[in-house]
Design a protein around this motif. Structure first.
Motif, PDB file in Angstrom:
ATOM      1  N   PRO A   6      47.459 -43.494 -32.314  1.00  0.00           N
ATOM      2  CA  PRO A   6      46.017 -43.503 -31.843  1.00  0.00           C
ATOM      3  C   PRO A   6      44.951 -43.077 -32.541  1.00  0.00           C
ATOM      4  CG  PRO A   6      47.411 -42.187 -30.623  1.00  0.00           C
ATOM      5  CD  PRO A   6      48.545 -42.759 -31.910  1.00  0.00           C
ATOM      6  N   GLU A   7      43.905 -43.797 -32.472  1.00  0.00           N
ATOM      7  CA  GLU A   7      42.734 -43.807 -33.518  1.00  0.00           C
ATOM      8  C   GLU A   7      42.460 -42.455 -33.791  1.00  0.00           C
ATOM      9  OE1 GLU A   7      40.584 -45.865 -35.930  1.00  0.00           O
ATOM     10  OE2 GLU A   7      41.629 -46.666 -34.220  1.00  0.00           O
ATOM     11  N   GLY A   8      42.495 -41.994 -35.160  1.00  0.00           N
ATOM     12  CA  GLY A   8      42.318 -40.852 -35.747  1.00  0.00           C
ATOM     13  C   GLY A   8      43.492 -39.849 -35.688  1.00  0.00           C
ATOM     14  N   ALA A   9      44.656 -39.966 -34.971  1.00  0.00           N
ATOM     15  CA  ALA A   9      45.668 -39.342 -34.983  1.00  0.00           C
ATOM     16  C   ALA A   9      46.202 -39.096 -36.445  1.00  0.00           C
ATOM     17  CB  ALA A   9      46.852 -40.005 -34.047  1.00  0.00           C
ATOM     18  N   GLY A  10      46.578 -37.819 -36.534  1.00  0.00           N
ATOM     19  CA  GLY A  10      47.098 -37.407 -37.797  1.00  0.00           C
ATOM     20  C   GLY A  10      46.080 -37.421 -39.112  1.00  0.00           C
ATOM     21  N   VAL A  11      44.883 -37.327 -38.925  1.00  0.00           N
ATOM     22  CA  VAL A  11      43.934 -37.649 -39.825  1.00  0.00           C
ATOM     23  C   VAL A  11      42.998 -36.173 -40.127  1.00  0.00           C
ATOM     24  CG1 VAL A  11      42.127 -38.766 -40.857  1.00  0.00           C
ATOM     25  CG2 VAL A  11      43.626 -40.153 -39.681  1.00  0.00           C
ATOM     26  N   ALA A  12      43.201 -35.700 -41.350  1.00  0.00           N
ATOM     27  CA  ALA A  12      42.633 -34.350 -41.421  1.00  0.00           C
ATOM     28  C   ALA A  12      41.208 -34.504 -41.200  1.00  0.00           C
ATOM     29  CB  ALA A  12      42.771 -33.748 -42.707  1.00  0.00           C
TER      30      ALA A  12
ATOM     31  N   HIS B 275      46.031 -43.854 -42.862  1.00  0.00           N
ATOM     32  CA  HIS B 275      45.029 -44.294 -41.783  1.00  0.00           C
ATOM     33  C   HIS B 275      43.977 -45.287 -42.533  1.00  0.00           C
ATOM     34  CE1 HIS B 275      42.002 -44.083 -38.679  1.00  0.00           C
ATOM     35  NE2 HIS B 275      40.946 -43.978 -39.639  1.00  0.00           N
ATOM     36  N   PHE B 276      43.601 -45.134 -43.699  1.00  0.00           N
ATOM     37  CA  PHE B 276      42.732 -45.850 -44.311  1.00  0.00           C
ATOM     38  C   PHE B 276      43.634 -47.277 -44.734  1.00  0.00           C
ATOM     39  CE2 PHE B 276      40.079 -42.046 -45.469  1.00  0.00           C
ATOM     40  CZ  PHE B 276      38.940 -42.504 -44.854  1.00  0.00           C
ATOM     41  N   PHE B 277      44.972 -47.155 -44.988  1.00  0.00           N
ATOM     42  CA  PHE B 277      45.543 -48.337 -45.301  1.00  0.00           C
ATOM     43  C   PHE B 277      45.491 -49.193 -44.135  1.00  0.00           C
ATOM     44  CE2 PHE B 277      49.528 -50.803 -45.155  1.00  0.00           C
ATOM     45  CZ  PHE B 277      49.584 -51.238 -46.347  1.00  0.00           C
ATOM     46  N   ASP B 278      45.826 -48.562 -43.024  1.00  0.00           N
ATOM     47  CA  ASP B 278      45.896 -49.266 -41.617  1.00  0.00           C
ATOM     48  C   ASP B 278      44.301 -50.023 -41.365  1.00  0.00           C
ATOM     49  OD1 ASP B 278      48.337 -48.881 -41.116  1.00  0.00           O
ATOM     50  OD2 ASP B 278      47.954 -47.091 -39.677  1.00  0.00           O
ATOM     51  N   ARG B 279      43.421 -49.340 -41.549  1.00  0.00           N
ATOM     52  CA  ARG B 279      41.894 -49.895 -41.595  1.00  0.00           C
ATOM     53  C   ARG B 279      41.649 -50.756 -42.368  1.00  0.00           C
ATOM     54  NH1 ARG B 279      40.298 -49.848 -37.129  1.00  0.00           N
ATOM     55  NH2 ARG B 279      42.410 -50.105 -37.153  1.00  0.00           N
ATOM     56  N   PHE B 280      42.035 -50.798 -43.730  1.00  0.00           N
ATOM     57  CA  PHE B 280      41.644 -51.821 -44.593  1.00  0.00           C
ATOM     58  C   PHE B 280      42.373 -53.171 -44.140  1.00  0.00           C
ATOM     59  CE2 PHE B 280      43.494 -53.987 -48.294  1.00  0.00           C
ATOM     60  CZ  PHE B 280      42.219 -54.598 -48.854  1.00  0.00           C
ATOM     61  N   TRP B 281      43.772 -53.030 -43.684  1.00  0.00           N
ATOM     62  CA  TRP B 281      44.252 -54.489 -43.537  1.00  0.00           C
ATOM     63  C   TRP B 281      43.766 -54.865 -41.931  1.00  0.00           C
ATOM     64  CZ3 TRP B 281      46.236 -57.675 -46.550  1.00  0.00           C
ATOM     65  CH2 TRP B 281      46.751 -57.046 -47.844  1.00  0.00           C
ATOM     66  N   ALA B 282      43.485 -53.930 -41.375  1.00  0.00           N
ATOM     67  CA  ALA B 282      42.821 -54.388 -39.967  1.00  0.00           C
ATOM     68  C   ALA B 282      41.422 -55.231 -40.060  1.00  0.00           C
ATOM     69  CB  ALA B 282      42.573 -53.054 -38.942  1.00  0.00           C
TER      70      ALA B 282
ATOM     71  N   GLY C  46      33.135 -35.219 -42.963  1.00  0.00           N
ATOM     72  CA  GLY C  46      34.202 -34.575 -43.319  1.00  0.00           C
ATOM     73  C   GLY C  46      35.288 -34.938 -44.185  1.00  0.00           C
ATOM     74  N   GLU C  47      36.059 -34.145 -44.723  1.00  0.00           N
ATOM     75  CA  GLU C  47      37.181 -34.557 -45.822  1.00  0.00           C
ATOM     76  C   GLU C  47      38.050 -35.315 -45.254  1.00  0.00           C
ATOM     77  OE1 GLU C  47      38.069 -31.463 -48.710  1.00  0.00           O
ATOM     78  OE2 GLU C  47      36.332 -31.714 -49.764  1.00  0.00           O
ATOM     79  N   ARG C  48      38.709 -36.187 -45.637  1.00  0.00           N
ATOM     80  CA  ARG C  48      39.929 -37.018 -45.126  1.00  0.00           C
ATOM     81  C   ARG C  48      40.740 -37.037 -46.284  1.00  0.00           C
ATOM     82  NH1 ARG C  48      39.589 -39.724 -40.073  1.00  0.00           N
ATOM     83  NH2 ARG C  48      37.720 -39.787 -38.985  1.00  0.00           N
ATOM     84  N   ARG C  49      41.876 -36.132 -46.227  1.00  0.00           N
ATOM     85  CA  ARG C  49      42.691 -36.119 -47.542  1.00  0.00           C
ATOM     86  C   ARG C  49      44.269 -36.278 -46.827  1.00  0.00           C
ATOM     87  NH1 ARG C  49      39.901 -32.516 -52.220  1.00  0.00           N
ATOM     88  NH2 ARG C  49      37.888 -33.523 -52.216  1.00  0.00           N
ATOM     89  N   GLY C  50      45.065 -36.409 -47.885  1.00  0.00           N
ATOM     90  CA  GLY C  50      46.496 -36.210 -47.542  1.00  0.00           C
ATOM     91  C   GLY C  50      47.012 -37.729 -47.288  1.00  0.00           C
ATOM     92  N   PRO C  51      48.521 -37.476 -47.113  1.00  0.00           N
ATOM     93  CA  PRO C  51      49.349 -38.870 -46.654  1.00  0.00           C
ATOM     94  C   PRO C  51      48.761 -39.538 -45.314  1.00  0.00           C
ATOM     95  CG  PRO C  51      50.528 -37.135 -47.662  1.00  0.00           C
ATOM     96  CD  PRO C  51      49.441 -36.722 -47.404  1.00  0.00           C
ATOM     97  N   ASP C  52      48.474 -38.615 -44.444  1.00  0.00           N
ATOM     98  CA  ASP C  52      48.344 -39.184 -43.104  1.00  0.00           C
ATOM     99  C   ASP C  52      47.008 -39.853 -43.272  1.00  0.00           C
ATOM    100  OD1 ASP C  52      50.524 -38.320 -42.034  1.00  0.00           O
ATOM    101  OD2 ASP C  52      49.631 -36.491 -41.115  1.00  0.00           O
ATOM    102  N   ALA C  53      45.867 -39.299 -43.954  1.00  0.00           N
ATOM    103  CA  ALA C  53      44.724 -39.748 -44.238  1.00  0.00           C
ATOM    104  C   ALA C  53      44.606 -41.225 -44.702  1.00  0.00           C
ATOM    105  CB  ALA C  53      43.776 -38.975 -44.841  1.00  0.00           C
ATOM    106  N   LEU C  54      45.467 -41.118 -45.966  1.00  0.00           N
ATOM    107  CA  LEU C  54      45.865 -42.387 -46.939  1.00  0.00           C
ATOM    108  C   LEU C  54      46.546 -43.446 -45.853  1.00  0.00           C
ATOM    109  CD1 LEU C  54      44.964 -42.739 -49.867  1.00  0.00           C
ATOM    110  CD2 LEU C  54      47.435 -42.587 -50.107  1.00  0.00           C
TER     111      LEU C  54
END
Length: 370
Positions: A364-370, A131-138, A121-129
């Motif tokens: 929480p994992e996935g919270a706020g992600v569209a 989330h991916f920022f957190d995942r990248f540095w993790a 599914g699509e993950r867009r918007g500031p919350d998704a960005l």
């Protein structure tokens, strides 16, 4: 086209070894030969789509280094199942190590592109960005904590130093992240989470002030304007420039005026020494403008400390560090009440500091992600 025969695509089990190649890998067989590690069912299609984007003559991709690597067969591909599930990340350690064993044999036009399964599914918007920022540095922390080589002595440990670069296996690496949440900055968009590793060696001879280096930067900036429909991100700078921060180029904001959170990378304890001490401590990260704490392993040994020479401190982001027991508390840090030998304090930190992200970045994992 090279007259060299194509490389062996590897065993039929679906695992291919990294090998040199001198032509653009566009067939499934060639892409298989350019893969490091296991190939999932979705892998070759994802790699094919990427190569198609890089070689699209009607819409030149901004990064001329990536385009040259695709044309000359210097790209290598790795596949990981999910950016959201850290249990799937372990193969990346071996993939990166295998690539670093051979990259100089591939020539200067090379990169390792690690593709994650495209999002359903699509993950867009500031919350998704975010989330991916957190995942990248993790992900970079995950690699760093499993690195079996010391951090290079010439590379600073503090990401705020203009000479800092992510390093693994004793090699300095420029890292780029593309995500499905990048929808405005097209050059950082990808159907799935994607991380590109470029050893700094590939940029030798392209330093600022050199004719080739200055020309390359100008071509890339012109292509960014056409490809993205906006000015190049202000975060894009020159390595070593006092105003430049390499980490800020790794994950760019999606809009011209956008920004990203402060770099959350923390080097592990003993990063410059023998591998094995995998407890992270704050290094060079000032809190709200305060002077940063000194790394615990560089802290002066307090006089007469004996077996009780250290105490464990924590800050408002729930980051921990060791501090000489006889020294006064630094600003923004408080005493946890735990003290003792260096080994005992490190063991306590290892038990309680299980999420390396600053507290303000945790969710929480996935919270706020569209």
């Amino acid at each position: 086209m090279s007259s060299n025969p194509p490389p062996d695509p590897g065993p039929a089990s679906g695992k291919a070894a990294p090998q040199a190649r001198r032509a653009a890998p566009t067939s499934d067989l060639a892409l298989t030969a350019c893969t490091v590690g296991d190939i999932p069912p979705w892998g070759i299609a994802a790699a094919r789509d990427l190569v198609g984007t890089l070689l699209d003559g009607g819409r030149p991709f901004p990064c001329t280094f990536a385009v040259a690597a695709a044309k000359k067969g210097g790209l290598r591909f790795g596949f990981v199942e999910s950016p959201h599930d850290e249990r799937t990340w372990e193969p990346l350690v071996g993939i990166l190590r295998s690539y670093l064993d051979v990259y100089q044999r591939l020539g200067r036009d090379t990169s390792l592109v690690v593709l994650f399964r495209p999002e359903d599914g699509e993950r867009r918007g500031p919350d998704a960005l975010d989330h991916f920022f957190d995942r990248f540095w993790a992900l970079l922390r995950f690699l760093h904590e499993r690195d079996d080589q010391p951090w290079p002595g010439r590379v600073p440990l503090d990401p705020e130093d203009p000479w800092w670069e992510f390093s693994f296996g004793g090699t300095e690496i420029f890292v780029v992240c593309n995500t499905p949440a990048h929808v405005t900055r097209h050059s950082r968009h990808s159907p799935g989470f994607m991380v590109t590793f470029q050893p700094r060696w590939v940029f030798e001879g392209l330093e600022p002030g050199t004719p080739r280096g200055d020309r390359s930067r100008e071509v890339i900036r012109q292509r960014i304007r056409r490809f993205d429909g906006m000015e190049p991100a202000p975060q894009l700078g020159n390595f070593g420039d006092p105003a430049n921060r390499e980490w800020s180029q790794y994950f760019l904001p999606d809009t011209p005026g956008g920004s990203t959170p402060r770099c959350p990378f923390l080097a592990r304890a003993g990063a410059r020494g023998a591998p094995g001490e995998a407890v992270a401590v704050p290094r060079g990260h000032a809190q709200d403008g305060d002077e940063a704490m000194a790394p615990h392993e560089d802290a002066p040994e307090p006089a007469g400390s004996g077996a009780d020479g250290y105490r464990v401190l924590v800050n408002g982001d729930l980051q921990y560090s060791l501090w000489p027991a006889a020294a006064g508390l630094p600003g923004r840090w408080r005493d946890t009440g735990v003290s003792g030998s260096r080994e005992a304090c490190l063991a306590h930190v290892a038990r309680v500091w299980t999420d390396m992200r600053p507290a303000r970045f945790r969710r929480p994992e996935g919270a706020g992600v569209a």
